[in-house]
Write a protein that holds these residues in place. Structure first.
Motif, short mmCIF file in Angstrom:
data_model
loop_
_atom_site.label_atom_id
_atom_site.label_comp_id
_atom_site.label_asym_id
_atom_site.label_seq_id
_atom_site.Cartn_x
_atom_site.Cartn_y
_atom_site.Cartn_z
N VAL A 35 -2.63 16.02 -10.09
CA VAL A 35 -2.62 15.03 -9.02
C VAL A 35 -1.33 14.23 -9.18
O VAL A 35 -1.05 13.70 -10.26
N TYR A 36 -0.57 14.13 -8.11
CA TYR A 36 0.69 13.41 -8.14
C TYR A 36 0.49 12.04 -7.50
O TYR A 36 0.00 11.94 -6.38
N LEU A 37 0.90 11.02 -8.25
CA LEU A 37 0.71 9.64 -7.80
C LEU A 37 2.04 8.94 -7.61
O LEU A 37 2.95 9.07 -8.43
N CYS A 38 2.12 8.18 -6.55
CA CYS A 38 3.28 7.37 -6.25
C CYS A 38 3.05 5.97 -6.79
O CYS A 38 1.92 5.46 -6.76
N ALA A 39 4.11 5.34 -7.27
CA ALA A 39 4.00 3.99 -7.82
C ALA A 39 5.21 3.16 -7.39
O ALA A 39 6.29 3.70 -7.17
N TYR B 83 2.10 -1.29 -8.18
CA TYR B 83 1.25 -0.74 -7.12
C TYR B 83 1.17 0.77 -7.28
O TYR B 83 2.14 1.42 -7.67
N TRP B 84 0.02 1.31 -6.93
CA TRP B 84 -0.22 2.76 -7.06
C TRP B 84 -0.90 3.31 -5.82
O TRP B 84 -1.72 2.63 -5.19
N GLY B 85 -0.55 4.55 -5.50
CA GLY B 85 -1.26 5.26 -4.44
C GLY B 85 -2.46 5.99 -5.01
O GLY B 85 -2.73 5.94 -6.22
N GLN C 281 0.84 -1.20 0.00
CA GLN C 281 0.00 0.00 0.00
C GLN C 281 0.87 1.24 0.00
O GLN C 281 1.88 1.30 0.72
N LEU C 282 0.47 2.21 -0.78
CA LEU C 282 1.22 3.46 -0.91
C LEU C 282 0.32 4.63 -0.53
O LEU C 282 -0.81 4.72 -1.01
#
Length: 127
Positions: free
Chosen positions: A93-97, A116-118, A3-4
């Motif tokens: 929107v900034y997404l972590c992966a 995986y993505w936040g 999980q991010l």
């Protein structure tokens, strides 16, 4: 399942700075590479930066090179994106992966490389 959770977004004036954080639920062999992407309304998801957990290599999109810095804190299972000299066009929107493998340079810019993505954090830069 990794999980991010991203944090650190907000509203900033042009020329300002923000630091985004991405906390991973675990740092095992399951997460070898980490990346940041962004998506503005009506636009496709865009690669921003990536780093290998070993810290040996980092990669940046041309549009942010010299202004953004990606780093990681292994003890905290956290990846950061330091953003300086922000521009209105950085609004997104900034997404972590996270990816389970090390790739070639060309892999890090592809969404499909990541497993995986936040949920994302909003960054708004006013002019």
């Amino acid at each position: 399942q990794v999980q991010l959770v991203e944090s650190g977004g907000g509203l900033v004036q042009a020329g300002g700075s923000l630091r985004l954080s991405c906390a991973a639920s675990e740092r095992t062999i399951r997460t070898v590479s980490m990346g940041w992407f962004r998506q503005a309304p009506g636009k496709e998801r865009e690669f921003v930066a990536a780093i290998r957990w070993s810290g040996s290599s980092s990669f940046y999109a041309d549009s942010v090179k010299g202004r953004f810095t990606i780093s990681r804190d292994s003890a905290k299972n956290t990846v950061y994106l330091e953003m300086n000299s922000l521009k209105p066009e950085d609004t997104a929107v900034y997404l972590c992966a996270a990816a389970r493998r090390v790739g070639y340079y060309s892999d890090y810019g592809r969404s499909a490389f990541y497993d995986y993505w936040g949920q994302g954090t909003q960054v708004t830069v006013s002019s």
